[in-house]
Design a protein around this motif. Structure first.
Motif, PDB file in Angstrom:
ATOM      1  N   VAL A   1       0.839  -1.200   0.000  1.00 42.28           N
ATOM      2  CA  VAL A   1       0.000   0.000   0.000  1.00 42.28           C
ATOM      3  C   VAL A   1       0.877   1.254   0.000  1.00 42.28           C
ATOM      4  N   ILE A   2       1.927   1.233   0.805  1.00 38.00           N
ATOM      5  CA  ILE A   2       2.837   2.381   0.854  1.00 38.00           C
ATOM      6  C   ILE A   2       3.534   2.575  -0.489  1.00 38.00           C
ATOM      7  N   ILE A   3       3.967   1.495  -1.095  1.00 36.88           N
ATOM      8  CA  ILE A   3       4.609   1.582  -2.418  1.00 36.88           C
ATOM      9  C   ILE A   3       3.648   2.199  -3.429  1.00 36.88           C
ATOM     10  N   GLU A   4       2.392   1.793  -3.382  1.00 38.77           N
ATOM     11  CA  GLU A   4       1.411   2.352  -4.314  1.00 38.77           C
ATOM     12  C   GLU A   4       1.173   3.837  -4.040  1.00 38.77           C
ATOM     13  N   LEU A   5       1.131   4.226  -2.768  1.00 36.85           N
ATOM     14  CA  LEU A   5       1.010   5.652  -2.428  1.00 36.85           C
ATOM     15  C   LEU A   5       2.175   6.443  -3.009  1.00 36.85           C
ATOM     16  N   ILE A   6       3.370   5.893  -2.882  1.00 36.75           N
ATOM     17  CA  ILE A   6       4.566   6.563  -3.397  1.00 36.75           C
ATOM     18  C   ILE A   6       4.511   6.621  -4.922  1.00 36.75           C
ATOM     19  N   ARG A   7       4.119   5.515  -5.532  1.00 37.22           N
ATOM     20  CA  ARG A   7       4.050   5.453  -6.998  1.00 37.22           C
ATOM     21  C   ARG A   7       3.081   6.514  -7.541  1.00 37.22           C
ATOM     22  N   GLN A   8       1.923   6.638  -6.914  1.00 38.42           N
ATOM     23  CA  GLN A   8       0.917   7.599  -7.376  1.00 38.42           C
ATOM     24  C   GLN A   8       1.267   9.020  -6.951  1.00 38.42           C
TER      25      GLN A   8
ATOM     26  N   LEU B   1      -0.612  12.138   3.513  1.00 38.61           N
ATOM     27  CA  LEU B   1      -0.450  10.814   4.121  1.00 38.61           C
ATOM     28  C   LEU B   1       0.986  10.326   3.972  1.00 38.61           C
ATOM     29  N   ILE B   2       1.572  10.505   2.812  1.00 43.48           N
ATOM     30  CA  ILE B   2       2.962  10.098   2.600  1.00 43.48           C
ATOM     31  C   ILE B   2       3.866  10.824   3.588  1.00 43.48           C
ATOM     32  N   GLU B   3       3.660  12.121   3.738  1.00 45.65           N
ATOM     33  CA  GLU B   3       4.482  12.894   4.676  1.00 45.65           C
ATOM     34  C   GLU B   3       4.287  12.412   6.110  1.00 45.65           C
ATOM     35  N   GLN B   4       3.055  12.107   6.490  1.00 43.89           N
ATOM     36  CA  GLN B   4       2.795  11.606   7.840  1.00 43.89           C
ATOM     37  C   GLN B   4       3.495  10.272   8.071  1.00 43.89           C
ATOM     38  N   ILE B   5       3.409   9.393   7.090  1.00 42.63           N
ATOM     39  CA  ILE B   5       4.048   8.081   7.219  1.00 42.63           C
ATOM     40  C   ILE B   5       5.558   8.245   7.359  1.00 42.63           C
ATOM     41  N   PHE B   6       6.154   9.087   6.519  1.00 44.31           N
ATOM     42  CA  PHE B   6       7.604   9.234   6.579  1.00 44.31           C
ATOM     43  C   PHE B   6       8.070  10.019   7.800  1.00 44.31           C
ATOM     44  N   GLU B   7       7.238  10.901   8.325  1.00 40.01           N
ATOM     45  CA  GLU B   7       7.567  11.539   9.603  1.00 40.01           C
ATOM     46  C   GLU B   7       7.593  10.481  10.702  1.00 40.01           C
ATOM     47  N   TYR B   8       6.628   9.580  10.646  1.00 42.99           N
ATOM     48  CA  TYR B   8       6.606   8.482  11.617  1.00 42.99           C
ATOM     49  C   TYR B   8       7.801   7.550  11.406  1.00 42.99           C
ATOM     50  N   PHE B   9       8.133   7.262  10.160  1.00 41.65           N
ATOM     51  CA  PHE B   9       9.314   6.433   9.883  1.00 41.65           C
ATOM     52  C   PHE B   9      10.571   7.060  10.482  1.00 41.65           C
ATOM     53  N   GLU B  10      10.664   8.381  10.456  1.00 40.21           N
ATOM     54  CA  GLU B  10      11.817   9.049  11.047  1.00 40.21           C
ATOM     55  C   GLU B  10      11.828   8.859  12.566  1.00 40.21           C
ATOM     56  N   GLU B  11      10.649   8.915  13.181  1.00 40.27           N
ATOM     57  CA  GLU B  11      10.563   8.634  14.623  1.00 40.27           C
ATOM     58  C   GLU B  11      11.030   7.213  14.911  1.00 40.27           C
ATOM     59  N   VAL B  12      10.561   6.270  14.106  1.00 38.75           N
ATOM     60  CA  VAL B  12      10.952   4.868  14.274  1.00 38.75           C
ATOM     61  C   VAL B  12      12.461   4.729  14.094  1.00 38.75           C
TER      62      VAL B  12
ATOM     63  N   GLU C   1      13.052  -0.810  -5.988  1.00 37.37           N
ATOM     64  CA  GLU C   1      12.763  -0.133  -7.251  1.00 37.37           C
ATOM     65  C   GLU C   1      13.346   1.276  -7.197  1.00 37.37           C
ATOM     66  N   GLU C   2      14.224   1.587  -8.112  1.00 32.38           N
ATOM     67  CA  GLU C   2      14.924   2.870  -8.079  1.00 32.38           C
ATOM     68  C   GLU C   2      13.982   4.069  -8.122  1.00 32.38           C
ATOM     69  N   THR C   3      12.953   4.003  -8.949  1.00 32.40           N
ATOM     70  CA  THR C   3      12.043   5.152  -9.038  1.00 32.40           C
ATOM     71  C   THR C   3      11.264   5.346  -7.738  1.00 32.40           C
ATOM     72  N   ILE C   4      10.869   4.263  -7.123  1.00 30.68           N
ATOM     73  CA  ILE C   4      10.166   4.340  -5.831  1.00 30.68           C
ATOM     74  C   ILE C   4      11.099   4.918  -4.781  1.00 30.68           C
ATOM     75  N   LEU C   5      12.335   4.429  -4.754  1.00 29.96           N
ATOM     76  CA  LEU C   5      13.300   4.911  -3.769  1.00 29.96           C
ATOM     77  C   LEU C   5      13.559   6.402  -3.937  1.00 29.96           C
ATOM     78  N   ARG C   6      13.751   6.835  -5.174  1.00 30.59           N
ATOM     79  CA  ARG C   6      14.001   8.273  -5.412  1.00 30.59           C
ATOM     80  C   ARG C   6      12.849   9.134  -4.910  1.00 30.59           C
ATOM     81  N   THR C   7      11.638   8.701  -5.173  1.00 32.03           N
ATOM     82  CA  THR C   7      10.472   9.444  -4.699  1.00 32.03           C
ATOM     83  C   THR C   7      10.404   9.393  -3.175  1.00 32.03           C
ATOM     84  N   ALA C   8      10.598   8.225  -2.599  1.00 28.75           N
ATOM     85  CA  ALA C   8      10.534   8.064  -1.136  1.00 28.75           C
ATOM     86  C   ALA C   8      11.576   8.929  -0.446  1.00 28.75           C
ATOM     87  N   GLN C   9      12.747   9.055  -1.038  1.00 35.18           N
ATOM     88  CA  GLN C   9      13.821   9.834  -0.421  1.00 35.18           C
ATOM     89  C   GLN C   9      13.441  11.304  -0.253  1.00 35.18           C
ATOM     90  N   LYS C  10      12.525  11.797  -1.066  1.00 34.42           N
ATOM     91  CA  LYS C  10      12.073  13.185  -0.929  1.00 34.42           C
ATOM     92  C   LYS C  10      11.365  13.400   0.408  1.00 34.42           C
TER      93      LYS C  10
END
Length: 123
Positions: free
Chosen positions: A46-53, A59-70, A93-102
């Motif tokens: 589900v997270i990968i699909e959120l990132i892909r779209q 929601l993506i920002e909230q998830i990654f803020e939480y990931f930073e806490e973790v 997947e390189e494209t997913i990773l590049r987007t996630a890194q933002k």
């Protein structure tokens, strides 16, 4: 499973309520909460699909803020489970990773690179 791992599962279900049925099915099928299975098979697709779209930015920002806490948590078990599941999958997947890194915080980026190195990926 540690208290922090339990909290992680609850938080992910809060972020991703659509995963509730799959989460429950996994627990019933396996007879227990298998953290790696649930993160890999229930939450991360589900997270990968959120990132892909990249449409639900809040929601993506909230998830990654939480990931930073973790990523900054002191529970070694939680960090290990998180790294070998969520962060390794983001590097598949390189494209997913590049987007996630933002959206990643500094510690999450560091752990993700460590996860890639552990798999023998170029960083």
């Amino acid at each position: 499973m540690t208290k922090q791992s339990e909290a992680f599962m609850r938080q992910m279900l809060e972020f991703l309520p659509s995963t509730e049925a799959s989460y429950t099915e996994s627990v019933v099928f396996n007879g227990e909460v298998l953290e790696t299975v649930i993160i890999e098979d229930v939450f991360m697709p589900v997270i990968i699909e959120l990132i892909r779209q990249e449409e639900n930015i809040d929601l993506i920002e909230q998830i990654f803020e939480y990931f930073e806490e973790v990523s900054n948590d002191e529970d070694a078990h939680l960090i290990n489970i998180f790294s070998i599941t969520a962060l390794e999958i983001l590097g598949n997947e390189e494209t997913i990773l590049r987007t996630a890194q933002k959206y990643m915080g500094p510690r999450t980026k560091e752990l993700q690179k460590e996860a890639d190195r552990a798999l023998g990926r170029k960083v």
